[in-house]
Design an enzyme around this catalytic site. Structure first.
Site, mmCIF file in Angstrom:
data_model
loop_
_atom_site.group_PDB
_atom_site.id
_atom_site.type_symbol
_atom_site.label_atom_id
_atom_site.label_comp_id
_atom_site.label_asym_id
_atom_site.label_seq_id
_atom_site.Cartn_x
_atom_site.Cartn_y
_atom_site.Cartn_z
ATOM 1 N N ASN A 284 -12.160 5.907 1.898
ATOM 2 C CA ASN A 284 -10.843 5.331 1.643
ATOM 3 C C ASN A 284 -9.945 6.338 0.928
ATOM 4 O O ASN A 284 -9.449 7.266 1.535
ATOM 5 C CB ASN A 284 -11.008 4.021 0.859
ATOM 6 C CG ASN A 284 -9.842 3.089 1.021
ATOM 7 O OD1 ASN A 284 -8.694 3.519 1.054
ATOM 8 N ND2 ASN A 284 -10.111 1.789 1.119
ATOM 9 N N GLU B 145 0.850 -1.192 0.000
ATOM 10 C CA GLU B 145 0.000 0.000 0.000
ATOM 11 C C GLU B 145 0.888 1.246 0.000
ATOM 12 O O GLU B 145 2.112 1.155 0.018
ATOM 13 C CB GLU B 145 -0.910 0.012 1.249
ATOM 14 C CG GLU B 145 -2.394 -0.194 0.967
ATOM 15 C CD GLU B 145 -3.066 1.037 0.383
ATOM 16 O OE1 GLU B 145 -2.364 2.013 0.040
ATOM 17 O OE2 GLU B 145 -4.296 1.040 0.263
ATOM 18 N N ASN C 47 -6.454 5.916 7.213
ATOM 19 C CA ASN C 47 -6.214 5.052 6.057
ATOM 20 C C ASN C 47 -5.416 5.726 4.957
ATOM 21 O O ASN C 47 -4.390 5.229 4.528
ATOM 22 C CB ASN C 47 -7.572 4.574 5.527
ATOM 23 C CG ASN C 47 -7.466 3.585 4.403
ATOM 24 O OD1 ASN C 47 -7.165 3.941 3.270
ATOM 25 N ND2 ASN C 47 -7.726 2.321 4.702
ATOM 26 N N ASP D 171 -10.143 2.209 -3.772
ATOM 27 C CA ASP D 171 -9.156 2.288 -2.695
ATOM 28 C C ASP D 171 -8.253 3.473 -3.009
ATOM 29 O O ASP D 171 -8.639 4.620 -2.829
ATOM 30 C CB ASP D 171 -8.401 0.957 -2.596
ATOM 31 C CG ASP D 171 -7.554 0.835 -1.336
ATOM 32 O OD1 ASP D 171 -7.273 1.870 -0.704
ATOM 33 O OD2 ASP D 171 -7.147 -0.289 -0.981
#
Length: 295
Positions: free
Chosen positions: A174, A31, A117, A224
């Site tokens: 997100n 990520e 996040n 995302d």
């Protein structure tokens, strides 16, 4: 083919076809890719691996920070300091030039944040981040009860001042990114499969929220990671890979990534390399329109 072309303009934005170069693999879940425009290296996180990795042409992949507190999204502020969203601690932190860690946000209304996040920094230095609960479950974080009853989008005053809740009606907020003129903020909702857009007021608040686009298609993947290139095209992960929208919300096509994709960023000297964090690997592809430097 590695692309799904829905409109002809896709070829001039991304390319008629692309080749994937896998520059790292063997991770648990990648990520947060982040390119340093001056020092020319890439950071990316491995959330379950509890590590922030560093990649450069000269050294390949090395360890930047371990443990990382299961960091997810990363960005730089306007002074080039690293901002990180930590799943294990429910914090947003800043790394100072000497390496010290400053906690910018950890609680709202005396309750611990869910698990910050993804994060972006506005040109005035204000920090915006999303706060779904993914970091409170096994594998992606540390299992623990959720203290807040909502999943919010927040704004931090420059240099870690007051924390303001901007929106609280998301299911799973997100990825987020500003329009090039910063008059709008885009935020996607993973569970609802769409992208919302808000008008940004002079004081940094958000108004007039509405659904801007949906990520529709075949294959694994959900909204995302999300970013906007130098010409205003919005890239967002979704079914099959990375969906590319024009500024009017028409989907031009999909970059069909070999693995389930979480996030991406542009890098290299011309900002035309798209670095893609996809499950166990880190990929690089070349595109036509460059991205924008973070600072």
């Amino acid at each position: 083919m590695n692309v799904e072309i829905r409109r002809r303009r896709f070829a001039s934005v991304v390319g008629a076809d692309i080749e994937f170069e896998r520059i790292g693999t063997g991770y648990l879940f990648t990520e947060g890719p982040l390119w340093h425009p001056h020092e020319r290296f890439l950071l990316f996180t491995d959330i379950p691996g509890n590590c922030i990795n560093r990649w450069s042409r000269e050294q390949g992949v090395t360890t930047f920070r371990r443990p990382s507190q299961m960091a997810n999204g990363l960005t730089y502020d306007r002074r080039g300091r690293l901002i990180a969203c930590e799943h294990a601690t429910s914090r947003v932190t800043r790394t100072e030039p000497g390496g010290a860690i400053t906690v910018l946000a950890s609680h709202f209304d005396r309750k611990a944040l869910n698990s910050p996040n993804d994060v972006v920094v506005k040109r005035d230095g204000a920090i915006y981040f999303t706060d779904p609960p993914y970091g409170r479950v096994e594998f992606y974080g540390v299992p623990r009860p959720q203290e807040l009853t909502f999943q919010g989008v927040y704004r931090l005053e420059p240099d870690g001042g007051a924390l303001t809740l901007l929106v609280d009606d998301f299911d799973r907020p997100n990825g987020l990114c500003f329009s090039p003129d910063e008059r709008r903020l885009f935020v996607n909702d993973t569970n609802r499969g769409h992208i919302r857009v808000f008008d940004v007021g002079p004081n940094g608040t958000l108004t007039n929220g509405r659904v801007w686009a949906e990520t529709q298609g075949e294959g694994k993947g959900v909204p995302d990671g999300m970013k906007i290139d130098s010409e205003g095209h919005l890239y967002c992960t979704g079914p099959g890979g990375i969906h590319v929208f024009d500024p009017e919300a028409a989907c031009l096509g999909v970059i069909r990534v070999p693995e389930d994709t979480a996030n991406f960023t542009w890098g290299d000297d011309d900002l035309r390399s798209l670095f893609i964090a996809a499950s166990t690997s880190l990929y690089r592809v070349r595109v036509q329109v460059p991205g924008r430097p973070v600072f």
